[in-house]
Structures are given as C-alpha cells and as structure tokens.
Design an enzyme around this catalytic site. Structure first.
Site, mmCIF file in Angstrom:
data_model
loop_
_atom_site.group_PDB
_atom_site.id
_atom_site.type_symbol
_atom_site.label_atom_id
_atom_site.label_comp_id
_atom_site.label_asym_id
_atom_site.label_seq_id
_atom_site.Cartn_x
_atom_site.Cartn_y
_atom_site.Cartn_z
ATOM 1 N N SER A 19 0.839 -1.202 0.000
ATOM 2 C CA SER A 19 0.000 0.000 0.000
ATOM 3 C C SER A 19 0.877 1.257 0.000
ATOM 4 C CB SER A 19 -0.905 0.025 1.232
ATOM 5 O OG SER A 19 -1.553 1.275 1.290
ATOM 6 N N LYS A 70 -13.894 -3.241 0.249
ATOM 7 C CA LYS A 70 -14.581 -1.990 -0.108
ATOM 8 C C LYS A 70 -16.112 -2.107 -0.128
ATOM 9 C CE LYS A 70 -11.162 0.620 -2.714
ATOM 10 N NZ LYS A 70 -10.902 1.340 -3.961
ATOM 11 N N ASN A 91 -14.069 3.683 0.387
ATOM 12 C CA ASN A 91 -12.604 3.610 0.504
ATOM 13 C C ASN A 91 -12.080 4.435 1.675
ATOM 14 O OD1 ASN A 91 -12.766 6.252 -0.500
ATOM 15 N ND2 ASN A 91 -10.800 6.049 -1.532
ATOM 16 N N ASP A 106 -12.521 7.979 -4.253
ATOM 17 C CA ASP A 106 -11.974 7.654 -5.584
ATOM 18 C C ASP A 106 -12.652 8.512 -6.654
ATOM 19 O OD1 ASP A 106 -10.208 5.667 -4.734
ATOM 20 O OD2 ASP A 106 -11.702 4.081 -4.913
ATOM 21 N N TYR A 227 -1.126 3.380 -12.341
ATOM 22 C CA TYR A 227 -0.004 4.267 -11.988
ATOM 23 C C TYR A 227 1.338 3.543 -11.953
ATOM 24 C CZ TYR A 227 -1.918 2.456 -7.616
ATOM 25 O OH TYR A 227 -2.446 1.637 -6.648
#
Ligand code: NAP
Length: 289
Positions: A19, A70, A91, A106, A227
């Site tokens: 994370s 989630k 989230n 998000d 990403y």
C-alpha cells in the site's frame, strides 16, 4: 514524536504490504505539522467485523479501506455519503466519537485529476474500457459531472451487464464488446477515453486494451488510471497519436487528499503526496525487477 495525544489513522486490506497510502499520508501529515500517525493494517475477510469494531473502540480517527473490503464493509458502518451509497463501495471511513461514516473519495480523485489538466467532463462523450471495481467510481464521477454520452467497452459484456444496468437508472449507457465493429463508432466521437482495466500494469507492461488508434477521435483526451508504470503502453500509443494523456497517479493522490481533509479538516499538500508516491513507486519497482 508520537505521544498520548497522537491521533490514529490507517488502511485495512488484504494484501496491504505494498500500500502506498502510509507513506503518502505520513509525509503529508509531517508537512502539515499534524499530530497523527497512519499505519497499514492487514485484515483478512473473516475478521472484518472485529477489525472495524476494534478501530471504532480504539477511537481511530479514520481509516482507508482497500481490496477486498470496499463493498463488504458497508453493513458495518453507521452512515454513508452520497458517492459511497451510489457506488456501493467505501474507501474512506471517518470515526466521529464512535459513529462510522463511509465515503468514496476515488470519485473525487478521478474527476479532480482531469480538471487539474484542463478537461471538464460536462457535455462530453466518454468511452470507458473495463467494468470492474475502479470503473464504478469512474462511471459515477462521469454521471455526476454530466457527461453527455457514456459507452463501456469490455472483453466480456455478459459479466459487465449488471453494473451497466445498475448505473442506467442515472443515464443511458451503451455496452459493447470492445472488438465489436460498432464500438469503433463510439471511439470516433469520443472526447475522453479511460482505461480502467489492469492491462499494462507492472509487471505486465507489454499489454494494453485493443484500441484501433487510427479510428479514435484525434482530439480525444486519453486517461489510464494505472499508476505503475507511470506511462503504460496504452498511454505511450496515445501519445504517439498526438493525444493529451494522463496516468493514475493524480487520481491516487486526489483520493488520499480528500480522505486527509475529511479526517483532519485540513487540505494536505498534493505536491508532498505526489512526491512521496513517486519515490516509493520507483523504489518498489527497482526491488521487484
Ligand atoms: P477489477 O475489479 O479486477 O476490474 C478489472 C476490469 O478489467 C474488469 O472489467 C475486467 O474484466 C477487466 N480485465 C481484467 N483483466 C483483463 C484482461 N486481461 N483483459 C481484458 N480485460 C481485463 O480491478 P479494479 O479494482 O477495477 O482495478 C483496475 C485497475 O485500476 C488496476 O490497474 C488498479 O491498479 C487501477 N486503479 C487505480 C486507482 C487510482 O487511484 N489510480 C484506483 C483503483 C484502481 P472481467 O470482468 O472480464 O475480468
């Protein structure tokens, strides 16, 4: 130095080892001189209830929630904000004296990154590739910001049908197999093309969704929410064809910044968060090579 006054924050998920949230938040907390600490907490699905009640009892100020919790966390919370309710996923949780409220930041992360790059969704025709968990936040962001046409392209339309049916109560949404000929007509007129599939994500950098680049509207903005790597093959191709491109780093920072503000009441430095994220990603990739 952490003291008895230090307030606790963190992230729950499984796995949680990689994370990026702890480094992003701790750097931003340090830069803002706030007396909080943010930790990663591995939580298996079968102990989710105990973990959430534990964080409430321990008076954590809040926490992030990641895969696979989630959706499953929803019934364990006291209230939900509009975005979390619409998407059916949380989230971020804020703990106000034992009352747990779930958010989905998000959506803000996705939209704000586009806005920062001068792209306004209102009135635009958008094609989204993929219909998984992340696509739900993306689709809701596009609906909320008044996209005028929304098309989803996937490898398996049957699997995506429930999600599309769910969001059709808010706007008309078209669903295609992404290799269907009629899907091309959607790409020709798209103002924005978003990849929400993991195709091209590290270490499978040589993959990408099957886009007939010569057919895509030359003026389309191309956004990949991945990403790692920072420039996927999908974005490299888009850049070759002259499209304006954006990766998922700012979405990740945006969702983190919104959570930070909900917990602390203060706006974090997005620049500090982005630098922390990029430095950690670079380190992780070197270690994994
Ligand atoms: P997910 O729930 O597993 O959904 C993935 C979607 O992509 C599904 O529609 C799936 O189709 C499709 N897909 C998966 N593998 C595929 C393949 N090999 N070929 C074609 N389609 C494929 O994943 P997610 O949680 O939505 O995450 C997707 C990506 O978004 C990940 O790379 C993640 O890192 C990124 N993400 C970024 C951010 C950010 O802040 N930037 C936030 C969340 C997620 P099927 O249903 O047919 O399997």
């Amino acid at each position: 130095m952490y003291t008895g006054n230090t307030k606790n924050l963190g992230v729950i998920g499984d796995p949680i080892l990689h994370s990026l949230s702890p480094v992003m938040h701790n750097q931003a907390l340090l830069a803002a001189n706030l007396d909080y600490v943010y930790i990663a907490m591995p939580v298996k699905s079968h102990v989710l209830t105990e973990a959430v009640n534990g964080l409430r009892s321990l008076n954590f100020r809040g926490f992030n929630v990641t895969i696979p919790h989630k959706t499953n966390i929803l019934p364990l919370l006291d209230t939900l904000d509009e975005d979390a309710q619409a998407i059916g996923a949380v989230n971020t949780v804020v703990n106000d004296n034992g009352c747990l409220k779930g958010y989905n930041t998000d959506v803000f992360g996705f939209v704000s990154a586009l806005e920062k790059h001068g792209f306004s969704i209102a009135g635009k025709k958008v094609v989204v590739l993929g219909a998984g968990g992340a696509a739900r936040a993306v689709i809701w962001g596009l609906i909320k910001q008044h996209a005028v046409r929304l098309t989803i392209g996937v490898r398996n339309p049957d699997k995506a049908a429930d999600l599309v049916t769910y969001f059709r109560k808010y706007m008309d949404i078209r669903l295609f197999h992404w290799q269907q000929e009629s899907f091309t007509a959607e790409l020709v007129q798209a103002d924005l093309l978003v990849n929400t599939t993991p195709l091209g994500m590290f270490p499978h950098d040589d993959a990408m969704p099957p886009v007939p680049w010569e057919q895509l509207n030359p003026a389309a903005f191309v956004y990949d929410i991945i990403y790692t790597p920072s420039k996927t093959l999908f974005l490299q191709k888009a850049a070759e064809y002259g499209h304006q491109i954006l990766n998922g780093e700012e979405m990740l920072v945006g969702q983190g910044a919104a959570a930070f503000k909900l917990w602390t009441g203060q706006e974090p430095s997005a620049e500090v968060m982005l630098t922390a994220l990029q430095t950690t990603l670079a380190k992780q990739q070197t270690q994994q090579k």
